[in-house]
Design a protein around this motif. Structure first.
Motif, PDB file in Angstrom:
ATOM      1  N   GLU A  51       0.850  -1.185   0.000  1.00 24.27           N
ATOM      2  CA  GLU A  51       0.000   0.000   0.000  1.00 24.27           C
ATOM      3  C   GLU A  51       0.885   1.234   0.000  1.00 24.27           C
ATOM      4  OE1 GLU A  51      -4.106  -0.530   2.185  1.00 24.27           O
ATOM      5  OE2 GLU A  51      -2.469  -0.939   3.603  1.00 24.27           O
ATOM      6  N   VAL A  52       0.245   2.386  -0.109  1.00 19.63           N
ATOM      7  CA  VAL A  52       0.954   3.656   0.000  1.00 19.63           C
ATOM      8  C   VAL A  52       0.274   4.447   1.111  1.00 19.63           C
ATOM      9  CG1 VAL A  52       1.651   5.785  -1.163  1.00 19.63           C
ATOM     10  CG2 VAL A  52       1.559   3.623  -2.442  1.00 19.63           C
ATOM     11  N   ARG A  53       1.071   4.869   2.092  1.00 21.22           N
ATOM     12  CA  ARG A  53       0.562   5.724   3.162  1.00 21.22           C
ATOM     13  C   ARG A  53       0.651   7.170   2.691  1.00 21.22           C
ATOM     14  NH1 ARG A  53       3.685   4.411   7.490  1.00 21.22           N
ATOM     15  NH2 ARG A  53       2.112   2.948   8.190  1.00 21.22           N
ATOM     16  N   VAL A  54      -0.433   7.906   2.906  1.00 23.22           N
ATOM     17  CA  VAL A  54      -0.455   9.327   2.581  1.00 23.22           C
ATOM     18  C   VAL A  54      -0.618  10.076   3.897  1.00 23.22           C
ATOM     19  CG1 VAL A  54      -1.481  11.148   1.182  1.00 23.22           C
ATOM     20  CG2 VAL A  54      -1.590   8.770   0.394  1.00 23.22           C
ATOM     21  N   LEU A  55       0.346  10.936   4.201  1.00 22.18           N
ATOM     22  CA  LEU A  55       0.343  11.722   5.428  1.00 22.18           C
ATOM     23  C   LEU A  55       0.165  13.184   5.050  1.00 22.18           C
ATOM     24  CD1 LEU A  55       0.754  11.824   8.509  1.00 22.18           C
ATOM     25  CD2 LEU A  55       3.196  12.120   8.046  1.00 22.18           C
ATOM     26  N   PHE A  56      -0.971  13.748   5.467  1.00 19.43           N
ATOM     27  CA  PHE A  56      -1.312  15.135   5.170  1.00 19.43           C
ATOM     28  C   PHE A  56      -1.004  16.003   6.379  1.00 19.43           C
ATOM     29  CE2 PHE A  56      -4.255  12.426   2.837  1.00 19.43           C
ATOM     30  CZ  PHE A  56      -4.232  12.959   1.554  1.00 19.43           C
ATOM     31  N   LYS A  57      -0.621  17.250   6.151  1.00 20.43           N
ATOM     32  CA  LYS A  57      -0.454  18.228   7.227  1.00 20.43           C
ATOM     33  C   LYS A  57      -1.494  19.317   7.024  1.00 20.43           C
ATOM     34  CE  LYS A  57       3.357  16.100   8.480  1.00 20.43           C
ATOM     35  NZ  LYS A  57       4.470  16.325   7.610  1.00 20.43           N
ATOM     36  N   THR A  58      -2.194  19.660   8.088  1.00 21.97           N
ATOM     37  CA  THR A  58      -3.234  20.676   8.046  1.00 21.97           C
ATOM     38  C   THR A  58      -3.341  21.337   9.409  1.00 21.97           C
ATOM     39  OG1 THR A  58      -5.483  21.134   7.273  1.00 21.97           O
ATOM     40  CG2 THR A  58      -5.176  19.147   8.638  1.00 21.97           C
ATOM     41  N   THR A  59      -4.268  22.267   9.535  1.00 23.78           N
ATOM     42  CA  THR A  59      -4.527  22.896  10.824  1.00 23.78           C
ATOM     43  C   THR A  59      -5.643  22.141  11.542  1.00 23.78           C
ATOM     44  OG1 THR A  59      -6.161  24.402   9.854  1.00 23.78           O
ATOM     45  CG2 THR A  59      -3.871  25.185   9.987  1.00 23.78           C
ATOM     46  N   LEU A  60      -5.733  22.346  12.851  1.00 24.20           N
ATOM     47  CA  LEU A  60      -6.821  21.715  13.601  1.00 24.20           C
ATOM     48  C   LEU A  60      -8.174  22.204  13.086  1.00 24.20           C
ATOM     49  CD1 LEU A  60      -5.549  21.669  17.296  1.00 24.20           C
ATOM     50  CD2 LEU A  60      -5.567  19.816  15.613  1.00 24.20           C
ATOM     51  N   GLU A  61      -8.241  23.453  12.632  1.00 26.25           N
ATOM     52  CA  GLU A  61      -9.493  24.002  12.116  1.00 26.25           C
ATOM     53  C   GLU A  61      -9.931  23.322  10.821  1.00 26.25           C
ATOM     54  OE1 GLU A  61      -7.532  26.622  14.871  1.00 26.25           O
ATOM     55  OE2 GLU A  61      -6.792  25.915  12.930  1.00 26.25           O
ATOM     56  N   ARG A  62      -9.002  22.841  10.020  1.00 31.14           N
ATOM     57  CA  ARG A  62      -9.317  22.222   8.718  1.00 31.14           C
ATOM     58  C   ARG A  62      -9.332  20.696   8.800  1.00 31.14           C
ATOM     59  NH1 ARG A  62     -11.683  24.661   5.093  1.00 31.14           N
ATOM     60  NH2 ARG A  62     -10.381  24.134   3.330  1.00 31.14           N
ATOM     61  N   LYS A  63      -8.964  20.138   9.947  1.00 31.86           N
ATOM     62  CA  LYS A  63      -8.832  18.679  10.080  1.00 31.86           C
ATOM     63  C   LYS A  63     -10.121  17.937   9.734  1.00 31.86           C
ATOM     64  CE  LYS A  63      -8.997  16.827  14.092  1.00 31.86           C
ATOM     65  NZ  LYS A  63      -8.794  16.361  15.456  1.00 31.86           N
ATOM     66  N   ALA A  64     -11.243  18.334  10.301  1.00 26.68           N
ATOM     67  CA  ALA A  64     -12.507  17.619  10.057  1.00 26.68           C
ATOM     68  C   ALA A  64     -12.898  17.669   8.586  1.00 26.68           C
ATOM     69  CB  ALA A  64     -13.613  18.185  10.934  1.00 26.68           C
ATOM     70  N   ALA A  65     -12.735  18.833   7.955  1.00 19.40           N
ATOM     71  CA  ALA A  65     -13.064  18.955   6.530  1.00 19.40           C
ATOM     72  C   ALA A  65     -12.147  18.079   5.682  1.00 19.40           C
ATOM     73  CB  ALA A  65     -12.971  20.412   6.093  1.00 19.40           C
ATOM     74  N   LEU A  66     -10.870  18.034   6.042  1.00 14.88           N
ATOM     75  CA  LEU A  66      -9.928  17.180   5.324  1.00 14.88           C
ATOM     76  C   LEU A  66     -10.308  15.716   5.468  1.00 14.88           C
ATOM     77  CD1 LEU A  66      -7.322  16.556   3.765  1.00 14.88           C
ATOM     78  CD2 LEU A  66      -6.082  16.760   5.947  1.00 14.88           C
ATOM     79  N   MET A  67     -10.603  15.288   6.676  1.00 14.52           N
ATOM     80  CA  MET A  67     -10.959  13.883   6.894  1.00 14.52           C
ATOM     81  C   MET A  67     -12.230  13.508   6.130  1.00 14.52           C
ATOM     82  SD  MET A  67      -9.873  13.459  10.892  1.00 14.52           S
ATOM     83  CE  MET A  67     -10.024  11.657  10.952  1.00 14.52           C
TER      84      MET A  67
END
Length: 104
Positions: A51-67
């Motif tokens: 598999e390929v792991r994808v690790l994203f960096k974001t802010t806590l404010e954008r975390k829920a929208a990203l997920m």
């Protein structure tokens, strides 16, 4: 504060497409793609898959929208999507992440 959001997909192509989509939407400042080997049970059967792991960096404010966006775009029936809050982040990097996902 910065969050790291992680998921796995079956191929480099899927990982690249997902990473590109999330960065273009400004939900993530960046994404790191790493090939991994996974061992798990799916539908009662032992699986061994690359598999390929994808690790994203974001802010806590954008975390829920990203997920939520990852879940919507993800090719798996039951994707692994999880997040961790990062402590002691180098301040200039944290500022860059915040500026990269700022929607104003």
């Amino acid at each position: 504060m910065i969050a790291a959001v992680s998921t796995t997909v079956a191929s480099a192509e899927q990982a690249s497409a997902l990473a590109t989509a999330m960065v273009e939407r400004r939900l993530a400042a960046c994404a790191q793609l790493t090939p991994i080997d996974s061992v798990y049970v799916w539908q009662g059967e032992l699986q061994r898959e690359a598999e390929v792991r994808v690790l994203f960096k974001t802010t806590l404010e954008r975390k829920a929208a990203l997920m939520a966006a990852i879940a919507q775009c993800h090719p798996y029936e039951v994707p692994d999507i999880h997040a961790e809050t990062l402590a002691d982040v180098h301040p200039p990097y944290a500022d860059w992440v915040a500026a990269s996902v700022d929607r104003s």
